[in-house]
Design a protein around this motif. Structure first.
Motif, short mmCIF file in Angstrom:
data_model
loop_
_atom_site.label_atom_id
_atom_site.label_comp_id
_atom_site.label_asym_id
_atom_site.label_seq_id
_atom_site.Cartn_x
_atom_site.Cartn_y
_atom_site.Cartn_z
N ARG A 1 0.14 0.44 7.35
CA ARG A 1 1.24 -0.54 6.99
C ARG A 1 1.58 -1.46 7.99
NH1 ARG A 1 2.01 4.20 4.64
NH2 ARG A 1 2.42 4.48 2.25
N SER B 1 -2.45 -7.87 8.51
CA SER B 1 -1.88 -6.31 8.06
C SER B 1 -2.94 -5.96 7.06
CB SER B 1 -0.53 -6.53 7.40
OG SER B 1 -0.23 -5.22 6.82
N GLN C 1 -2.51 -3.74 5.07
CA GLN C 1 -2.20 -3.58 3.32
C GLN C 1 -1.32 -4.74 3.19
OE1 GLN C 1 0.85 -0.61 2.78
NE2 GLN C 1 -0.12 0.08 0.98
N SER D 1 1.30 -7.66 1.72
CA SER D 1 2.79 -7.40 1.52
C SER D 1 3.17 -7.72 0.17
CB SER D 1 3.54 -8.29 2.38
OG SER D 1 4.85 -8.32 2.24
N GLU E 1 9.40 -4.28 5.79
CA GLU E 1 9.05 -2.95 6.19
C GLU E 1 9.96 -2.86 7.43
OE1 GLU E 1 5.91 -1.38 3.42
OE2 GLU E 1 7.19 -0.47 5.19
#
Length: 890
Positions: A210, A227, A229, A231, A265
């Motif tokens: 993450r 990233s 993963q 968003s 996050e």
């Protein structure tokens, strides 16, 4: 009386004062346990947060170096185009199609480039590798073009991120000026990079499932983001208040905590201004990643605390109500035990049966309808390793008033082992004192044991490799020494250090380094005996502890040698990283410990470490046993290092000068440091220079040499016959790569009053291995002041000719290893001749060192080398005996 039930026997009214005292004890114990577990949870949170901060900072450093390297490669490409364009201007003619082909070739060599474009002195486009640019394009109104046109020393300019004129996308432009043969501004070469080209470097590092890595611009906001993963919510493109504050304050590098609203996050974020780029790098490690294991542990520990408190309070309540004489005490106590996740049991020694609470038996997987079990066969369900402890505790309980209190593993009906805690007491005996009834409780403590194991692993095991850490290793060594004394067996320590691990970490990143360390741990563990121990001390250092070696010391050495050689062989095999093989050898230091004759564990590790460093210094990829002389060498080096510091403070060093001859006359000298050690005379530089490189004294020593050499230049400048003499000074790689090297040299020249044109700095090829752009920048800055540069020991190192042509050297120095035997060895003669020819082609002077015979001088002269240095003319001498009028017969 004998038939009285246990629960009924406890119904005598107690005093309320006793109950209050018992309650105070329960509350105090609960608070103590909760406090301990809270401290463990908090410490775990701090450690995981600090580790995440370190990970994000290390990743940002790797990315910063990767992006700096990208800039340097792009700059080399623009330099190559500049040289091609200037070559066309020198010749005065050129094939336009061939020039365009070369431009396309340079652009294709770097996939990050969107376009390479050449503009003339009026800002009009001349040629471009991208055909989309219009032919009437003009950039004369841009500030970057005007700065390159008006500033001769502008060098490479890097633009702020912006939208492209033709391709509407975020770009950065790197530009350099090119000039006519007479030095006039002729135009610029620009390299255009689409900011999306920065995505591959960002995605090459491990930021966790993450995590993310992003590049920001001061004005354009978010430019590139990676990233693993995606968003689930829109990505924030405007800088947060924290990021804006850092950018406005001009912060270089820091780590901060980003709140959940930063981009959806919660993260630990490393902020860094990218070296050489007008960009800001943010590397975030998500809390869900770095706190995952901690949260699991915290949940377990909180659960343990809650269960403990509930059990203690429920037990107190049950006992209190029982002691106060409530009706149906036995039933109520059983309900209290079951509510507190405990089971009760009763052993009747007259009937030979065991009974227990239904809930407890169900948790173990047994049918409550078949509760009665024979006492003598009940041990069959206890783990074999725990039966002895259970037997001893039960025996003590039955023969005396000692309570039964034991932890053990019990086999459930599902076939699993479940950790149990049994507490009990004999509550009824016959007239002869023999036990009749035993009452007690069981509690499933599997979760607590798992938590204890997790805490143990955190304290005693390396989190990356799962091997024992230094603390556990020292404990095991201490135990092995005790066993060695008792069994009269030998043992040994093998200290393993990887030889080129830093190269992998610097080139491929810490994620690949961690994979390598895990594979090294696996190979070491599979190459030793089951009774031995492999531990990781940290970094790339591992230790193998060998024990139980039967026989004399010679036999122990032989057995340890076999284990060490097996480990060396295992570690020398290729490692598959990033889909390609990586080779990494190891050096091993070994020490033997004997019964009744061994030092403390820390001293054993120290000796094995010393032996390992001796293995590295004598060739690497080998095994070396400790010998007393090694420690003596270490101690002598430490003592010599302290003496060197004193010598520097007390002016015990001196400069000797060896003449350099050009044709038949002296034109200068090389300054060579000597140390007159009190009571011993002159110490050879081969003894103290390598030590100075190790302990960092080479920098202050080099500064002292530079200062003294400048003073000699001033002294020679006062006489007509020596005012044109120059002094050559050796500069170590460590000294040259100091950040303030250029400013220090210039301030030394200024303070001494020396003519910079009379100073020649000699660099070895080892100084040219890293950060070529920084090297070029420093050399050009010093060259602008008139300082000369000589490449020392040329031909013995690894310099790339493609880099060498960009380095502003004035002279090449033929190493004395080629001069010695140059007439007899055809290879040496060919190498020397090649160096001379290379110097002629590149417009560099050439000097040969180590010239000791007339024959060597004659041969060098025959191949075009007419500058010499060596014992044929003069050894290095103090300035008082230096002959400035020395002449040499041609």
């Amino acid at each position: 009386m004998p038939g009285e039930g246990f629960f009924q026997s406890l119904t005598r009214p107690p005093r309320k004062k006793t109950l209050f005292g018992l309650l105070a004890v329960v509350v105090w114990v609960d608070l103590f346990v909760v406090g301990i577990l809270s401290a463990v949870v908090f410490r775990g949170y701090v450690e995981q947060t600090e580790k995440a901060a370190l990970v994000s900072e290390n990743v940002s450093r790797v990315l910063d170096q990767n992006l700096l390297g990208l800039k340097e490669r792009i700059d080399l490409t623009t330099l190559a185009v500049v040289e091609d364009v200037e070559e066309v201007l020198r010749k005065g003619e050129g094939d336009k199609q061939e020039n365009h082909r070369l431009l396309i070739h340079h652009a294709k060599r770097m996939r990050e480039l969107l376009a390479l474009t050449v503009f003339d002195r009026d800002g009009r486009i001349v040629d471009s590798s991208l055909d989309l640019y219009p032919g009437d394009m003009n950039i004369s109104d841009e500030a970057g073009f005007q700065e390159l046109r008006d500033r001769a020393d502008a060098g490479l300019l890097v633009s702020e991120p912006r939208l492209g004129r033709v391709l509407v996308m975020p770009i950065i432009i790197l530009s350099r000026a090119y000039h006519t043969p007479d030095g006039a501004f002729a135009g610029i070469v620009s390299a255009t990079i689409a900011l999306k080209s920065f995505l591959p470097p960002l995605s090459s590092v491990d930021v966790g499932p993450r995590g993310n890595a992003a590049l920001w611009g001061a004005k354009m906001g978010l430019l590139v983001r990676y990233s693993p993963q995606p968003s689930s919510s829109p990505v924030q493109t405007a800088p947060s208040p924290e990021l804006s504050r850092l950018i406005d304050a001009g912060a270089g590098a820091t780590v901060f905590h980003a709140a959940p609203d930063f981009d959806g996050e919660e993260r630990i974020v490393s902020f860094r201004q990218v070296s050489g780029w007008p960009l800001y790098l943010l590397v975030g490690v998500a809390a869900d990643d770095y706190l995952g294991a901690w949260r699991s542990l915290a949940t377990v520990l909180i659960g343990v605390a809650v269960v403990f408190v509930l059990v203690s309070l429920a037990t107190f309540r049950a006992f209190a109500r029982m002691l106060l004489g409530l009706k149906d005490n036995e039933t109520r106590l059983r309900l209290a035990l079951e509510a507190s996740q405990q089971g009760w049991f009763e052993v009747n020694f007259l009937s030979g049966k065991i009974i227990g609470s239904d809930d407890y038996m169900l948790r173990l997987g047994f049918d409550p309808a078949a509760l009665h079990r024979e006492v003598q066969t009940d041990f069959s369900g206890i783990h074999p390793d725990d039966r002895l402890a259970m037997s001893r505790s039960l025996k003590d309980c039955l023969l005396s008033d000692t309570p039964l209190d034991v932890d053990y593993r019990r086999l459930t009906e599902s076939g699993d082992w479940s950790w149990m805690r049994t507490v009990g007491r004999v509550v009824e005996r016959d007239d002869a004192g023999h036990p009749v009834r035993l009452l007690g409780t069981h509690m499933d403590i599997s979760e607590r044991k798992q938590s204890e194991q997790m805490i143990k692993e955190l304290a005693y095991f390396d989190s990356l490799t799962k091997l024992p850490n230094r603390r556990l290793l020292l404990d095991r060594i201490g135990q092995a020494l005790i066993v060695s004394n008792r069994t009269k067996c030998h043992g040994g320590i093998l200290f393993v250090d990887l030889d080129n691990f830093k190269t992998l970490n610097d080139s491929q990143g810490h994620a690949q380094g961690d994979l390598l360390l895990q594979e090294v741990a696996r190979r070491l563990a599979s190459s030793i005996r089951e009774s031995d121990t492999v531990a990781r001390l940290g970094g790339d250092e591992f230790v193998i502890m060998v024990e139980g070696l039967v026989g004399d010391e010679a036999s122990a050495v032989a057995q340890i040698t076999r284990i060490g050689e097996k480990a060396l062989e295992a570690l020398s095999q290729p490692y598959l990283l990033l889909s390609r093989d990586f080779h990494c050898s190891a050096s091993i230091g070994a020490v033997v410990f004997a019964p009744d004759r061994h030092p403390q564990p820390e001293e054993l590790l120290k000796r094995a470490d010393i032996a390992m460093y001796h293995a590295k210094s004598t060739g690497r990829a080998r095994l070396q046993f400790f010998a007393p002389f090694m420690q003596a060498v270490i101690e002598e080096k430490a003592s010599l290092g302290e003496e060197m510091r004193d010598a520097l403070r007390n002016e015990q060093f001196r400069l000797y000068y060896q003449p350099q001859i050009e044709g038949s006359r002296v034109v200068g000298a090389e300054a060579l440091i000597r140390w007159r050690r009190p009571g011993e005379g002159l110490v050879s530089p081969s003894q103290f220079i390598p030590l100075a490189e190790e302990n960092g004294l080479i920098v202050p020593l080099g500064d002292w040499v530079l200062r003294k050499a400048c003073e000699q230049i001033v002294a020679w400048g006062k006489a007509a016959e020596t005012r044109d003499f120059f002094v050559a000074v050796n500069v170590s790689a460590h000294q040259f790569h100091q950040k303030d090297f250029v400013s220090h040299v210039l301030s030394t020249i200024e303070s001494s009053g020396a003519d910079p044109r009379r100073l020649k700095l000699e660099l070895t090829e080892s100084a040219l291995l890293y950060d070529i752009q920084d090297i070029i920048k420093k050399m050009r800055r010093l060259k602008a002041e008139g300082i000369l540069f000589s490449l020392d020991d040329f031909g013995t190192g690894y310099s790339s000719l493609s880099y060498l042509r960009h380095l502003p050297f004035d002279q090449l120095k033929i190493d004395q290893s080629f001069v010695s035997g140059i007439q007899e060895d055809a290879n040496k003669g060919a190498i020397a001749k090649t160096i001379v020819m290379l110097g002629q082609l590149m417009g560099l002077a050439v000097i040969a060192e180590g010239v000791e015979t007339r024959e060597q001088q004659a041969f060098l002269a025959s191949i075009g080398c007419h500058a010499y240095q060596g014992y044929l003319f003069s050894p290095p001498v103090p300035i008082e005996t230096f002959r400035v009028d020395l002449t040499i017969d041609p």
